[in-house]
Design a protein around this motif. Structure first.
Motif, mmCIF file in Angstrom:
data_model
loop_
_atom_site.group_PDB
_atom_site.id
_atom_site.type_symbol
_atom_site.label_atom_id
_atom_site.label_comp_id
_atom_site.label_asym_id
_atom_site.label_seq_id
_atom_site.Cartn_x
_atom_site.Cartn_y
_atom_site.Cartn_z
ATOM 1 N N THR A 1 0.846 -1.182 0.000
ATOM 2 C CA THR A 1 0.000 0.000 0.000
ATOM 3 C C THR A 1 0.887 1.240 0.000
ATOM 4 O O THR A 1 2.086 1.155 0.263
ATOM 5 C CB THR A 1 -0.919 0.022 1.230
ATOM 6 N N PHE A 2 0.286 2.381 -0.292
ATOM 7 C CA PHE A 2 0.998 3.654 -0.274
ATOM 8 C C PHE A 2 0.182 4.654 0.525
ATOM 9 O O PHE A 2 -1.046 4.719 0.377
ATOM 10 C CB PHE A 2 1.207 4.187 -1.699
ATOM 11 N N THR A 3 0.854 5.428 1.362
ATOM 12 C CA THR A 3 0.181 6.459 2.140
ATOM 13 C C THR A 3 0.827 7.808 1.862
ATOM 14 O O THR A 3 2.044 7.965 1.987
ATOM 15 C CB THR A 3 0.237 6.158 3.647
ATOM 16 N N ALA B 1 6.600 23.988 6.366
ATOM 17 C CA ALA B 1 7.225 23.444 7.570
ATOM 18 C C ALA B 1 6.807 22.005 7.808
ATOM 19 O O ALA B 1 7.613 21.156 8.200
ATOM 20 C CB ALA B 1 6.871 24.305 8.784
ATOM 21 N N SER B 2 5.546 21.710 7.551
ATOM 22 C CA SER B 2 5.058 20.343 7.744
ATOM 23 C C SER B 2 5.659 19.390 6.721
ATOM 24 O O SER B 2 5.930 18.227 7.017
ATOM 25 C CB SER B 2 3.527 20.309 7.659
ATOM 26 N N VAL B 3 5.851 19.887 5.488
ATOM 27 C CA VAL B 3 6.482 19.058 4.461
ATOM 28 C C VAL B 3 7.860 18.626 4.926
ATOM 29 O O VAL B 3 8.240 17.446 4.828
ATOM 30 C CB VAL B 3 6.578 19.823 3.123
ATOM 31 N N GLY C 1 9.939 11.614 4.739
ATOM 32 C CA GLY C 1 10.506 10.313 5.083
ATOM 33 C C GLY C 1 9.592 9.441 5.919
ATOM 34 O O GLY C 1 9.844 8.247 6.080
ATOM 35 N N GLN C 2 8.516 10.018 6.452
ATOM 36 C CA GLN C 2 7.604 9.249 7.289
ATOM 37 C C GLN C 2 6.464 8.627 6.481
ATOM 38 O O GLN C 2 5.758 7.753 6.988
ATOM 39 C CB GLN C 2 7.020 10.146 8.388
#
Length: 382
Positions: free
Chosen positions: A69-71, A79-81, A86-87
């Motif tokens: 799967t891909f999330t 800033a959130s990017v 990597g998560q």
């Protein structure tokens, strides 16, 4: 398993922002709140979950029989990017401003949401049929980027899209791997793997999340769903159930939709008797001509005979076609005669997004008395 994966990732995000990055002080725009699941009624290939300013799209069936799967994490600030990189399989700042898509089935979703001008690149532009998007091509706003199997990465780098919306046949696409290594996220759209016609159309909610237009996407799909279900109810009032044949020969093998395919679903919902409805599978079934002739010779209607545009072509290609009752009675319908300005078949582009129109077409073919005002949109008699 998929829900567990989603909640695990959400827990990870919460941990990262409370113990490492200091969510409240360093990134106040990202809030961790109770999650809200976007209602998905028919599509089986994706989920959308929102927690505060974080939205997760999980692709649960990126290609047939996929074992992964891909999330994708959708956020609203740079800033959130950086913090989430990597998560997840991709972290995207939304709403998208510049995008590349790789299937014509993606075009109608962009147009229905009113974001077609964010499209800056597409492989094989001639396949696009939409008048609105072709105008953007003529204005030079959408660039040719090669073919889907071998996208021109140099052109793609120059375009610098925020994301490439791709599709996977088997998960083995070296071009996508190269694109990702160059820093551009690739998001899988698996609308084509859906079994139910409304499942394909529901992928507009995937695009709705990418553009911050969730409410618009839900409203558009709800209207399509209402139209489809209403047409289906009308079809149930038919007093007859015509028998239906489909497909045609290719190199001495007759290919036709399997009984669990979306093409077979359309015929069933239009109150037709598809003669191979009992075959199992969602793709195509391969048969020899003799077996098809035995079972389908007396079929009343023949829908989608391959790429043929006329009965003359069919007779010239194989004289055995003339032995079918549907051929003799001039009851053959196909969608190949409706094309865009550069030859793209309109059905391939728009039909997955507008199953309500497809269903009305097939009802009109099988039971013309039930929809006297409807004019065939995709199909025509050949």
């Amino acid at each position: 398993m998929f829900c567990t994966k989603i909640f695990w990732r959400l827990s990870l995000v919460l941990l990262l922002f409370t113990t490492i990055t200091g969510c409240k002080e360093q990134n106040p725009s990202l809030k961790i709140e109770s999650s809200v699941q976007t209602p998905i009624a028919y599509a089986k290939g994706f989920t959308v979950e929102t927690t505060g300013n974080l939205t997760l799209i999980t692709i649960t069936n990126p290609w047939p029989e996929a074992d992964q799967t891909f999330t994708y994490a959708l956020v609203k600030d740079d800033a959130s990017v950086t913090s989430l990189k990597g998560q997840f399989d991709a972290v995207i700042k939304v709403p998208l401003k510049q995008v590349v898509v790789t299937s014509t089935t993606h075009i109608p979703s962009l147009e229905m949401l009113g974001v077609e001008e964010t499209l800056i690149g597409f492989p094989s532009l001639d396949y696009i049929s939409s008048v609105k998007t072709r105008q953007l091509i003529q204005e030079g706003k959408i660039k040719e980027i090669g073919k889907n199997e071998s996208i021109n990465t140099e052109v793609l780098i120059d375009l610098n899209p925020q994301a490439v919306i791709g599709y996977g046949i088997d998960g083995n696409n070296p071009t996508f791997n190269t694109i990702e290594k160059l820093g551009t996220p690739v998001l899988y759209n698996a609308d084509w793997t859906e079994k139910h016609p409304l499942g394909k159309a529901e992928w507009i909610k995937f695009f709705g999340a990418l553009y911050g237009k969730e409410k618009e996407a839900d409203s558009i799909f709800s209207e399509i769903e209402r139209n489809y279900l209403s047409a289906q109810e009308i079809a149930k009032t038919a007093t007859t159930t015509p028998t239906v044949l489909s497909g045609a020969m290719y190199k001495d093998v007759w290919y036709m939709p399997q009984g669990d395919s979306w093409a077979a679903q359309f015929i069933a919902d239009a109150n037709g008797a598809y003669l191979w409805a009992d075959s199992e599978g969602t793709g195509s079934i391969a048969l020899n001509l003799e077996s098809v002739l035995v079972k389908g010779q007396n079929a009343q209607i023949w829908i989608s005979p391959g790429q043929f545009k006329s009965t003359e072509q069919m007779a010239e290609m194989h004289n055995m076609y003339t032995q079918f009752d549907a051929f003799k009675n001039d009851n053959i319908y196909n969608f190949t005669n409706k094309t865009g300005a550069t030859g793209g078949v309109i059905y391939y582009e728009l039909a997955p997004n507008r199953p309500d129109i497809v269903l009305k077409d097939i009802i009109k073919i099988l039971h013309p008395e039930l929809l006297p005002e409807h004019k065939l949109y995709f199909f025509s008699k050949i």
